[in-house]
Design an enzyme around this catalytic site. Structure first.
Site, PDB file in Angstrom:
ATOM      1  N   SER A  22      38.362  50.164  55.271  1.00 41.08           N
ATOM      2  CA  SER A  22      37.704  49.316  54.280  1.00 41.08           C
ATOM      3  C   SER A  22      36.230  49.672  54.153  1.00 41.08           C
ATOM      4  O   SER A  22      35.595  50.063  55.135  1.00 41.08           O
ATOM      5  CB  SER A  22      37.835  47.854  54.712  1.00 41.08           C
ATOM      6  OG  SER A  22      37.364  46.977  53.707  1.00 41.08           O
ATOM      7  N   PRO A  23      35.657  49.558  52.957  1.00 43.74           N
ATOM      8  CA  PRO A  23      34.215  49.793  52.814  1.00 43.74           C
ATOM      9  C   PRO A  23      33.429  48.755  53.609  1.00 43.74           C
ATOM     10  O   PRO A  23      33.605  47.556  53.414  1.00 43.74           O
ATOM     11  CB  PRO A  23      33.974  49.665  51.311  1.00 43.74           C
ATOM     12  CG  PRO A  23      35.154  48.923  50.786  1.00 43.74           C
ATOM     13  CD  PRO A  23      36.305  49.230  51.675  1.00 43.74           C
ATOM     14  N   GLN A 100      33.140  53.603  47.223  1.00 45.64           N
ATOM     15  CA  GLN A 100      33.028  52.347  46.500  1.00 45.64           C
ATOM     16  C   GLN A 100      31.695  52.325  45.758  1.00 45.64           C
ATOM     17  O   GLN A 100      30.629  52.420  46.374  1.00 45.64           O
ATOM     18  CB  GLN A 100      33.112  51.143  47.443  1.00 45.64           C
ATOM     19  CG  GLN A 100      33.131  49.807  46.704  1.00 45.64           C
ATOM     20  CD  GLN A 100      33.124  48.622  47.649  1.00 45.64           C
ATOM     21  OE1 GLN A 100      32.125  48.380  48.322  1.00 45.64           O
ATOM     22  NE2 GLN A 100      34.228  47.891  47.696  1.00 45.64           N
ATOM     23  N   TYR A 182      28.619  40.231  44.282  1.00 38.33           N
ATOM     24  CA  TYR A 182      27.718  41.242  43.733  1.00 38.33           C
ATOM     25  C   TYR A 182      27.810  41.222  42.203  1.00 38.33           C
ATOM     26  O   TYR A 182      28.513  40.402  41.615  1.00 38.33           O
ATOM     27  CB  TYR A 182      28.013  42.599  44.361  1.00 38.33           C
ATOM     28  CG  TYR A 182      27.828  42.566  45.864  1.00 38.33           C
ATOM     29  CD1 TYR A 182      26.598  42.187  46.418  1.00 38.33           C
ATOM     30  CD2 TYR A 182      28.875  42.847  46.732  1.00 38.33           C
ATOM     31  CE1 TYR A 182      26.417  42.127  47.788  1.00 38.33           C
ATOM     32  CE2 TYR A 182      28.703  42.774  48.111  1.00 38.33           C
ATOM     33  CZ  TYR A 182      27.477  42.413  48.634  1.00 38.33           C
ATOM     34  OH  TYR A 182      27.296  42.329  49.999  1.00 38.33           O
ATOM     35  N   ARG A 230      37.955  46.570  43.311  1.00 34.44           N
ATOM     36  CA  ARG A 230      37.996  45.472  44.289  1.00 34.44           C
ATOM     37  C   ARG A 230      37.571  44.182  43.598  1.00 34.44           C
ATOM     38  O   ARG A 230      36.561  44.132  42.901  1.00 34.44           O
ATOM     39  CB  ARG A 230      37.090  45.751  45.483  1.00 34.44           C
ATOM     40  CG  ARG A 230      36.983  44.551  46.446  1.00 34.44           C
ATOM     41  CD  ARG A 230      36.347  44.901  47.777  1.00 34.44           C
ATOM     42  NE  ARG A 230      37.363  45.361  48.710  1.00 34.44           N
ATOM     43  CZ  ARG A 230      37.185  45.413  50.052  1.00 34.44           C
ATOM     44  NH1 ARG A 230      36.034  45.052  50.577  1.00 34.44           N
ATOM     45  NH2 ARG A 230      38.158  45.848  50.829  1.00 34.44           N
TER      46      ARG A 230
END
Length: 357
Positions: A22-23, A100, A182, A230
């Site tokens: 996962s990032p 990402q 974000y 995502r």
């Protein structure tokens, strides 16, 4: 045979198993967002550790798109050149390099968490942040500027340029980050988007920017390479108008139509008042499963995945196509190799380490 170690083919890219790193933000770029030896070791060791896909942390598409001054970025040839050795090493170890692409929006201009995480004003090395509308709900954060139409066009162009640079750097998968509070997620949620133009109010308007960025990146990302998106399935804000699981269910088929090959389903991160009812094994997997019911895109699941048999059951039972594992990879860079042994699969340890097996 385990299902976790079945290959996964997306377009013309094949991962050797269904495990993705996962990032995870590292806050370790010492100079202007450039990758360092830390990124080589951190990402490279997870590739050596047997993961099928190794994805970078959220990589900012512009300087003001960073969460902290120490965030990884990709907005120039120099940034691509710094990442190229990392992708080359990941691929040499049999894993697929992925990136990402992100813009922090009003969550930008903060110190790294291990340095306190406080908001940084311009005099302290911070910068003016961007937002769809409204102040960020933290007293110490820089005041965000509501984005103009020109700002929106510039951000879309920055995502496209960063995707093109990612190709130059050697990445095979790109992911558009529209989660965790974000910038793109801020546009999605009515809890953070109070605009009254074509990017606000209605569901169709609030999802417009995420969809436009997805389409724009897909246009420059080669047809043989997969594109992920995502999302946060819910804001976990039950007492206010916010982004919900049913909104994600509406969005998922639209993203597939826009060119997303896989939807990476996470949750939360928008607002400090979020109410997470519980955490633990698979605590976000039901969101992924529900979103997967309505879209032709494949689904990646995250959240409390820490065990080989647990991850295998996730794939075996059709709840997701990809087990996206974060913190367990911090604890154990060789999670995939240990998982293979636990599931009775052949663990292909690097030849340099085999005398210890």
């Amino acid at each position: 045979m385990s299902h976790l170690f079945a290959p996964l083919t997306l377009r013309e890219t094949t991962a050797r198993n269904r495990i993705m790193v996962s990032p995870m933000c590292q806050y370790s770029s010492e100079e202007d967002g450039l990758a360092t030896d830390w990124h080589m070791v951190h990402l490279g060791s997870r590739a050596t550790g047997g993961a099928g896909i190794v994805m970078t942390e959220a990589t900012a598409v512009s300087p003001e798109g960073r969460i902290s001054p120490n965030d990884l970025g990709l907005w120039s040839d120099a940034h691509a050149d710094a990442l190229a050795p990392v992708t080359q090493f990941i691929r040499s170890q049999g894993a697929v390099p992925a990136i990402q692409l992100a813009h922090a929006g009003r969550k930008g201009s903060h110190a790294p968490p291990f340095e306190g995480g406080q908001g940084l004003q311009p005099d302290d090395g911070g910068w003016e942040t961007l937002a769809p509308s409204g102040p960020y709900p933290r007293d110490d954060a820089p005041l965000a500027r509501e984005m103009s139409a020109d700002d929106i066009e510039e951000v879309k162009a920055q995502f496209v340029e960063s995707a093109q640079l990612a190709l130059d750097a050697g990445f095979d998968i790109a992911e558009v980050h529209s989660a965790h509070g974000y910038l793109l997620h801020e546009f999605l949620s009515p809890a953070s988007n109070e605009r009254d133009d074509e990017y606000g109010r209605s569901f169709e308007n609030r999802v417009r920017l995420t969809r436009e960025v997805t389409r724009a990146v897909r246009e420059v990302w080669p047809d043989d390479k997969p594109l992920f998106v995502r999302i946060s399935a819910t804001d976990w804000l039950p007492d206010r108008d916010s982004w919900t699981l049913e909104d994600s269910v509406r969005l998922a088929p639209l993203l597939a139509a826009d060119g997303a090959d896989l939807i990476d389903v996470s949750a939360g991160g928008l607002h400090p008042d979020q109410q997470i009812p519980h955490t633990g094994p698979n605590y976000q997997v039901p969101f992924a499963e529900r979103v997967g019911e309505v879209t032709d895109a494949l689904i990646g699941a995250v959240g409390g995945i820490t065990d080989a048999k647990q991850a295998d059951a996730l794939i075996r039972n059709g709840r997701a196509a990809l087990a996206i594992i974060g913190r367990e990879h911090l604890r154990d860079p060789y999670f995939a190799l240990h998982a293979a042994e636990a599931l009775g699969e052949e663990a292909d340890w690097p030849k340099q380490y085999r005398r210890a097996v």
